[in-house]
Design an enzyme around this catalytic site. Structure first.
Site, PDB file in Angstrom:
ATOM      1  N   LYS A 136       0.806  -1.221   0.000  1.00  0.00           N
ATOM      2  CA  LYS A 136       0.000   0.000   0.000  1.00  0.00           C
ATOM      3  C   LYS A 136       0.844   1.278   0.000  1.00  0.00           C
ATOM      4  CE  LYS A 136      -2.042  -1.743   3.714  1.00  0.00           C
ATOM      5  NZ  LYS A 136      -1.911  -3.169   3.684  1.00  0.00           N
ATOM      6  N   LYS A 235      -5.603   2.912   2.561  1.00  0.00           N
ATOM      7  CA  LYS A 235      -6.565   2.443   1.549  1.00  0.00           C
ATOM      8  C   LYS A 235      -7.470   3.583   1.081  1.00  0.00           C
ATOM      9  CE  LYS A 235      -6.236  -2.076   3.675  1.00  0.00           C
ATOM     10  NZ  LYS A 235      -6.692  -2.898   4.778  1.00  0.00           N
TER      11      LYS A 235
HETATM   12  N1  HSE Z   1      -4.086  -5.561   8.906  1.00  0.00           N
HETATM   13  C1  HSE Z   1      -5.072  -5.376   7.880  1.00  0.00           C
HETATM   14  C2  HSE Z   1      -6.455  -5.702   8.421  1.00  0.00           C
HETATM   15  C3  HSE Z   1      -4.819  -6.198   6.648  1.00  0.00           C
HETATM   16  O1  HSE Z   1      -6.582  -6.070   9.583  1.00  0.00           O
HETATM   17  O2  HSE Z   1      -7.420  -5.565   7.671  1.00  0.00           O
HETATM   18  C4  HSE Z   1      -3.822  -5.596   5.712  1.00  0.00           C
HETATM   19  O3  HSE Z   1      -4.248  -4.375   5.183  1.00  0.00           O
END
Ligand code: HSE
Length: 366
Positions: A136, A235
């Site tokens: 990301k 994101k």
């Molecule tokens: N650690 C993230 C989550 C996954 O718990 O959704 C990777 O982006």
């Protein structure tokens, strides 16, 4: 065209991708005409190996035996004892000096610097190699630069797995919903926090559930990236800049994690027929793009309020279809590994369709 893949970063995601390629290779060739070899793997901890074709007696090009590599990893945690090939090249040399033409970049995300991913991706694109990535950091921090570099070098840069793993969020927004005006995208973009909020509804405290999430492998030992909203922010930034055409930076996004949500807040919401969710949101506002990550108290009837546990979801608010919601896994070995296959197939289909007439920059920009 034969895809000669170098996998950079051989942790859970890289291994998940290799497993899928190993299991589905024959079918992928029959069904999609996808002809590939994995020619190199490089990982700072597990070692590196390059199946240099010039070193094989026959001179015949072939790749690594993924079955062997995966069982070596299982048995020893390393790939150095693989019986053939050149060992010990670092990630950048593996990208630039191997005969690979596709780089699968699966090194860990660093949302502050984007490294080492940005360097890996720049090196690959400058060497006219297609890039598929689940990292990301580079997309959140340097999307425009990297997309331009891909376009200048006439190669593809694809990163479906950066937003809710292999669940098709970017493909949906960019391709399936092409021709539609998207007013807002909002969603549950982090599985760990969704799991914590869901479990707290049954009366467990934040600390209890966090420990449970760590035991189950959802949350890291240092869970800040998840619980403070940084992972969701990355994101959101990608959705804002790639799907909504924005040019936002980390500091433009309002961010609150879930650490301030108490059991009392959760129970109060429940008594009002509401539910807390960590919502990432990007919306068009006053001619610009606004984005945020924060806990929101949703009505129980809201489609996002129904998405529980580690599941992720995204709602696109559009002109023609009103709301379109997609629900699916947002993490996991095979789930994220699959996103790399999805990117590779996408590149393959685009190249097949149009041979040389396509402009790769069109595929990643709005
Ligand atoms: N650690 C993230 C989550 C996954 O718990 O959704 C990777 O982006």
């Amino acid at each position: 065209m034969k895809y000669k893949i170098a996998i950079i970063g051989f942790g859970t995601v890289g291994q998940g991708f290799a497993e899928i390629l190993e299991e589905k290779g024959v079918w992928l060739k029959e069904r999609y005409g996808l002809d590939f070899d994995v020619v190199a793997i490089s990982d700072p901890v597990k070692g590196s190996v390059y199946a240099d074709p010039s070193r094989h007696g026959t001179g015949r090009e072939h790749g690594l035996d993924l079955k062997k590599i995966l069982s070596l990893i299982k048995e020893t945690g390393k790939i150095d004892s693989y019986s053939e090939g050149i060992k010990g090249w670092d990630s950048v040399r593996t990208i630039t000096d191997t005969n690979s033409n596709v780089i699968a970049e699966a090194s860990p995300t660093n949302i502050e610097t984007g490294e080492p991913g940005i360097t890996h991706i720049r090196s690959a694109l400058n060497n006219k190699k297609h890039v598929i990535t689940t990292n990301k950091g580079p997309v959140a921090l340097a999307y425009r630069e990297l997309a331009k570099l891909a376009s200048e070098n006439e190669v593809f840069f694809r990163f479906e797995g950066t937003v809710i793993s292999g669940t098709p969020a970017l493909n949906l927004g960019l391709e399936a919903l092409a021709g539609i005006k998207i007013q807002e995208i909002r969603g549950i973009l982090n599985g760990t926090t969704n799991y914590i909020l869901t479990e707290m509804e049954s009366g467990k405290t934040y600390e209890e559930v966090l420990r449970e999430a760590q035991r189950l492998g959802y949350a890291e030992a240092k869970p800040d990236a998840d619980v403070e909203g940084w992972d969701a922010l990355a994101k959101v930034l990608i959705l804002a800049n790639v799907v909504m055409g924005g040019n936002l930076r980390v500091q433009d996004i309002e961010r609150t994690g879930i650490t301030g949500i108490t059991l009392q807040d959760i129970q109060e919401a429940k008594s009002e027929n509401k539910r807390y969710k960590l919502i990432g949101k990007v919306r068009k506002e006053n001619g610009g793009i606004k984005a945020s990550v924060r806990p929101e108290k949703l009505n129980i009837g809201d489609s996002l309020a129904q998405v529980n546990g580690v599941l992720n979801a995204l709602t696109f608010v559009t002109d023609e279809l009103r709301e379109v919601t997609i629900v699916g896994p947002g993490a996991g070995r095979r789930e994220t590994g699959f996103s790399l296959l999805s990117d590779l197939l996408n590149i393959h289909q685009l190249l097949e369709k149009s041979s040389s007439t396509i402009d790769p920059s069109r595929i990643v920009t709005c």
